[in-house]
Design a protein around this motif. Sequence first.
Motif, PDB file in Angstrom:
ATOM      1  N   ILE A 113      10.938 -39.427  13.536  1.00  0.00           N
ATOM      2  CA  ILE A 113      11.269 -38.007  13.363  1.00  0.00           C
ATOM      3  C   ILE A 113      10.401 -37.156  14.289  1.00  0.00           C
ATOM      4  CG2 ILE A 113      11.303 -36.068  11.727  1.00  0.00           C
ATOM      5  CD1 ILE A 113      11.711 -38.296   9.503  1.00  0.00           C
ATOM      6  N   ILE A 114       9.113 -37.453  14.351  1.00  0.00           N
ATOM      7  CA  ILE A 114       8.199 -36.717  15.235  1.00  0.00           C
ATOM      8  C   ILE A 114       8.636 -36.873  16.688  1.00  0.00           C
ATOM      9  CG2 ILE A 114       5.839 -36.650  16.145  1.00  0.00           C
ATOM     10  CD1 ILE A 114       4.934 -37.433  13.240  1.00  0.00           C
ATOM     11  N   ALA A 115       8.997 -38.087  17.071  1.00  0.00           N
ATOM     12  CA  ALA A 115       9.434 -38.329  18.455  1.00  0.00           C
ATOM     13  C   ALA A 115      10.674 -37.508  18.785  1.00  0.00           C
ATOM     14  CB  ALA A 115       9.698 -39.817  18.670  1.00  0.00           C
ATOM     15  N   PHE A 118      -9.166 -34.500  21.402  1.00  0.00           N
ATOM     16  CA  PHE A 118      -9.633 -34.278  20.036  1.00  0.00           C
ATOM     17  C   PHE A 118      -8.486 -34.004  19.067  1.00  0.00           C
ATOM     18  CE2 PHE A 118     -13.637 -33.547  22.304  1.00  0.00           C
ATOM     19  CZ  PHE A 118     -14.461 -34.386  21.579  1.00  0.00           C
ATOM     20  N   PHE A 119      -7.281 -33.783  19.599  1.00  0.00           N
ATOM     21  CA  PHE A 119      -6.115 -33.637  18.723  1.00  0.00           C
ATOM     22  C   PHE A 119      -5.876 -34.920  17.928  1.00  0.00           C
ATOM     23  CE2 PHE A 119      -1.499 -34.098  17.960  1.00  0.00           C
ATOM     24  CZ  PHE A 119      -1.371 -33.098  17.006  1.00  0.00           C
ATOM     25  N   ALA A 120      -6.405 -36.023  18.398  1.00  0.00           N
ATOM     26  CA  ALA A 120      -6.244 -37.293  17.672  1.00  0.00           C
ATOM     27  C   ALA A 120      -6.762 -37.178  16.240  1.00  0.00           C
ATOM     28  CB  ALA A 120      -6.965 -38.416  18.405  1.00  0.00           C
ATOM     29  N   ILE A 121      -7.797 -36.389  16.026  1.00  0.00           N
ATOM     30  CA  ILE A 121      -8.378 -36.274  14.675  1.00  0.00           C
ATOM     31  C   ILE A 121      -7.382 -35.669  13.694  1.00  0.00           C
ATOM     32  CG2 ILE A 121     -10.236 -35.225  13.298  1.00  0.00           C
ATOM     33  CD1 ILE A 121     -11.987 -35.508  15.919  1.00  0.00           C
ATOM     34  N   PRO A 122      -6.847 -34.461  13.941  1.00  0.00           N
ATOM     35  CA  PRO A 122      -5.856 -33.948  12.988  1.00  0.00           C
ATOM     36  C   PRO A 122      -4.576 -34.791  12.954  1.00  0.00           C
ATOM     37  CG  PRO A 122      -6.144 -32.396  14.808  1.00  0.00           C
ATOM     38  CD  PRO A 122      -7.197 -33.453  14.947  1.00  0.00           C
ATOM     39  N   ALA A 123      -4.204 -35.387  14.085  1.00  0.00           N
ATOM     40  CA  ALA A 123      -2.993 -36.216  14.115  1.00  0.00           C
ATOM     41  C   ALA A 123      -3.136 -37.419  13.183  1.00  0.00           C
ATOM     42  CB  ALA A 123      -2.707 -36.675  15.546  1.00  0.00           C
ATOM     43  N   ILE A 124      -4.261 -38.091  13.251  1.00  0.00           N
ATOM     44  CA  ILE A 124      -4.505 -39.248  12.380  1.00  0.00           C
ATOM     45  C   ILE A 124      -4.577 -38.800  10.920  1.00  0.00           C
ATOM     46  CG2 ILE A 124      -6.204 -41.028  11.752  1.00  0.00           C
ATOM     47  CD1 ILE A 124      -6.817 -41.189  14.839  1.00  0.00           C
ATOM     48  N   LEU A 125      -5.233 -37.678  10.677  1.00  0.00           N
ATOM     49  CA  LEU A 125      -5.330 -37.171   9.300  1.00  0.00           C
ATOM     50  C   LEU A 125      -3.957 -36.880   8.702  1.00  0.00           C
ATOM     51  CD1 LEU A 125      -8.465 -34.839   9.479  1.00  0.00           C
ATOM     52  CD2 LEU A 125      -8.226 -37.007   8.229  1.00  0.00           C
ATOM     53  N   LEU A 138       1.586 -27.587  17.117  1.00  0.00           N
ATOM     54  CA  LEU A 138       1.765 -26.226  17.634  1.00  0.00           C
ATOM     55  C   LEU A 138       0.502 -25.383  17.402  1.00  0.00           C
ATOM     56  CD1 LEU A 138       5.436 -25.556  16.477  1.00  0.00           C
ATOM     57  CD2 LEU A 138       4.650 -26.091  18.802  1.00  0.00           C
ATOM     58  N   LEU A 139      -0.092 -25.536  16.231  1.00  0.00           N
ATOM     59  CA  LEU A 139      -1.340 -24.810  15.946  1.00  0.00           C
ATOM     60  C   LEU A 139      -2.463 -25.284  16.865  1.00  0.00           C
ATOM     61  CD1 LEU A 139      -1.173 -24.670  12.053  1.00  0.00           C
ATOM     62  CD2 LEU A 139      -0.910 -22.752  13.648  1.00  0.00           C
ATOM     63  N   TRP A 140      -2.505 -26.583  17.157  1.00  0.00           N
ATOM     64  CA  TRP A 140      -3.520 -27.109  18.073  1.00  0.00           C
ATOM     65  C   TRP A 140      -3.343 -26.497  19.464  1.00  0.00           C
ATOM     66  CZ3 TRP A 140      -7.962 -29.664  17.578  1.00  0.00           C
ATOM     67  CH2 TRP A 140      -8.564 -30.141  18.740  1.00  0.00           C
ATOM     68  N   MET A 141      -2.114 -26.355  19.897  1.00  0.00           N
ATOM     69  CA  MET A 141      -1.859 -25.756  21.214  1.00  0.00           C
ATOM     70  C   MET A 141      -2.313 -24.298  21.239  1.00  0.00           C
ATOM     71  SD  MET A 141      -0.849 -27.881  23.374  1.00  0.00           S
ATOM     72  CE  MET A 141      -1.555 -29.342  22.673  1.00  0.00           C
ATOM     73  N   LEU A 142      -2.096 -23.585  20.151  1.00  0.00           N
ATOM     74  CA  LEU A 142      -2.614 -22.210  20.050  1.00  0.00           C
ATOM     75  C   LEU A 142      -4.140 -22.211  20.129  1.00  0.00           C
ATOM     76  CD1 LEU A 142      -0.300 -20.758  17.262  1.00  0.00           C
ATOM     77  CD2 LEU A 142      -0.470 -19.925  19.624  1.00  0.00           C
ATOM     78  N   PHE A 143      -4.762 -23.179  19.476  1.00  0.00           N
ATOM     79  CA  PHE A 143      -6.215 -23.316  19.517  1.00  0.00           C
ATOM     80  C   PHE A 143      -6.683 -23.603  20.941  1.00  0.00           C
ATOM     81  CE2 PHE A 143      -9.789 -26.401  19.385  1.00  0.00           C
ATOM     82  CZ  PHE A 143     -10.791 -25.534  18.967  1.00  0.00           C
ATOM     83  N   GLU A 144      -6.040 -24.573  21.611  1.00  0.00           N
ATOM     84  CA  GLU A 144      -6.410 -24.892  22.991  1.00  0.00           C
ATOM     85  C   GLU A 144      -6.293 -23.656  23.887  1.00  0.00           C
ATOM     86  OE1 GLU A 144      -4.367 -28.148  24.834  1.00  0.00           O
ATOM     87  OE2 GLU A 144      -5.250 -29.634  23.493  1.00  0.00           O
ATOM     88  N   LYS A 145      -5.200 -22.939  23.726  1.00  0.00           N
ATOM     89  CA  LYS A 145      -4.994 -21.732  24.536  1.00  0.00           C
ATOM     90  C   LYS A 145      -6.094 -20.715  24.257  1.00  0.00           C
ATOM     91  CE  LYS A 145      -1.850 -18.416  26.242  1.00  0.00           C
ATOM     92  NZ  LYS A 145      -2.387 -18.238  27.559  1.00  0.00           N
ATOM     93  N   SER A 146      -6.420 -20.521  22.986  1.00  0.00           N
ATOM     94  CA  SER A 146      -7.458 -19.542  22.623  1.00  0.00           C
ATOM     95  C   SER A 146      -8.835 -19.951  23.145  1.00  0.00           C
ATOM     96  CB  SER A 146      -7.509 -19.340  21.106  1.00  0.00           C
ATOM     97  OG  SER A 146      -8.090 -20.456  20.471  1.00  0.00           O
ATOM     98  N   MET A 147      -9.055 -21.239  23.336  1.00  0.00           N
ATOM     99  CA  MET A 147     -10.327 -21.732  23.871  1.00  0.00           C
ATOM    100  C   MET A 147     -10.383 -21.620  25.397  1.00  0.00           C
ATOM    101  SD  MET A 147     -12.043 -22.444  21.233  1.00  0.00           S
ATOM    102  CE  MET A 147     -13.439 -23.280  21.925  1.00  0.00           C
ATOM    103  N   GLY A 148      -9.271 -21.247  26.013  1.00  0.00           N
ATOM    104  CA  GLY A 148      -9.224 -21.096  27.463  1.00  0.00           C
ATOM    105  C   GLY A 148      -8.939 -22.380  28.206  1.00  0.00           C
ATOM    106  N   PHE A 175       7.315 -32.682   9.850  1.00  0.00           N
ATOM    107  CA  PHE A 175       7.290 -31.255  10.148  1.00  0.00           C
ATOM    108  C   PHE A 175       5.869 -30.697  10.104  1.00  0.00           C
ATOM    109  CE2 PHE A 175      11.870 -31.498   9.359  1.00  0.00           C
ATOM    110  CZ  PHE A 175      12.334 -30.758  10.447  1.00  0.00           C
ATOM    111  N   ILE A 176       5.058 -31.197   9.180  1.00  0.00           N
ATOM    112  CA  ILE A 176       3.651 -30.793   9.133  1.00  0.00           C
ATOM    113  C   ILE A 176       2.948 -31.228  10.419  1.00  0.00           C
ATOM    114  CG2 ILE A 176       1.427 -31.242   7.985  1.00  0.00           C
ATOM    115  CD1 ILE A 176       3.036 -31.262   5.310  1.00  0.00           C
ATOM    116  N   PHE A 177       3.262 -32.429  10.914  1.00  0.00           N
ATOM    117  CA  PHE A 177       2.670 -32.912  12.162  1.00  0.00           C
ATOM    118  C   PHE A 177       3.034 -31.979  13.316  1.00  0.00           C
ATOM    119  CE2 PHE A 177       2.306 -35.210  16.069  1.00  0.00           C
ATOM    120  CZ  PHE A 177       1.203 -36.027  15.899  1.00  0.00           C
ATOM    121  N   ILE A 178       4.304 -31.627  13.427  1.00  0.00           N
ATOM    122  CA  ILE A 178       4.750 -30.740  14.512  1.00  0.00           C
ATOM    123  C   ILE A 178       4.076 -29.381  14.388  1.00  0.00           C
ATOM    124  CG2 ILE A 178       6.742 -29.522  15.494  1.00  0.00           C
ATOM    125  CD1 ILE A 178       6.659 -32.520  16.234  1.00  0.00           C
ATOM    126  N   LEU A 179       3.975 -28.854  13.185  1.00  0.00           N
ATOM    127  CA  LEU A 179       3.288 -27.579  12.971  1.00  0.00           C
ATOM    128  C   LEU A 179       1.816 -27.692  13.367  1.00  0.00           C
ATOM    129  CD1 LEU A 179       3.305 -24.668  11.950  1.00  0.00           C
ATOM    130  CD2 LEU A 179       2.852 -25.568   9.658  1.00  0.00           C
TER     131      LEU A 179
END
Length: 166
Positions: A84-86, A44-51, A19-29, A12-16
């Motif tokens: 679960i993520i899938a 670059f989402f790979a970085i938080p995903a791996i973390l 979603l936050l990354w998508m908000l970031f991408e949108k805000s970056m245009g 669930f943290i991964f999915i959240l």
Amino acid sequence: MKNIKIELKWAFIFILTMLLWMLFEKSMGWHDEKIADHATYTNFFAIPAILVYVFALLDKKRNTYFGRMSYKQGVVTGLIMTLIIALLSPIAQYVISTYITPEYFSNVIEHAVTSGKMTLADAEAYFNLKSYMVQSLIGAIVMGLITTLVVALFLKSKSEPSVPKA
């Protein structure tokens, strides 16, 4: 269910995080005026995903295996999390495409066609909710498996040093 409480929490943290990354991408245009940059910067989402996987396996190691986790235990933990993520990925993709960035598909279709990378028919067939739901499911499985195998390797406990016989 108690056995996979940590995996559920981190899925669930991964999915959240996604979603936050998508908000970031949108805000970056990257979903509209800078859509040409999207294909590069979304990686670059790979970085938080791996973390998230690292923190999940560390949590499991510390709180279930008392600080000693084998490679197999790490892989099983990561695979459960990946499953679960899938399963949640198509739902997350629906939320992204419906609420976070509903104009993304029309923007990326226009970009693909005007840049000469795809025909309109090909772009419409590729850039749509159904296609992205399938891609998110497959991507979650493939990338989750790869991430799990690598992270578990780094987080496995070292074998006990052998004690010389007296």
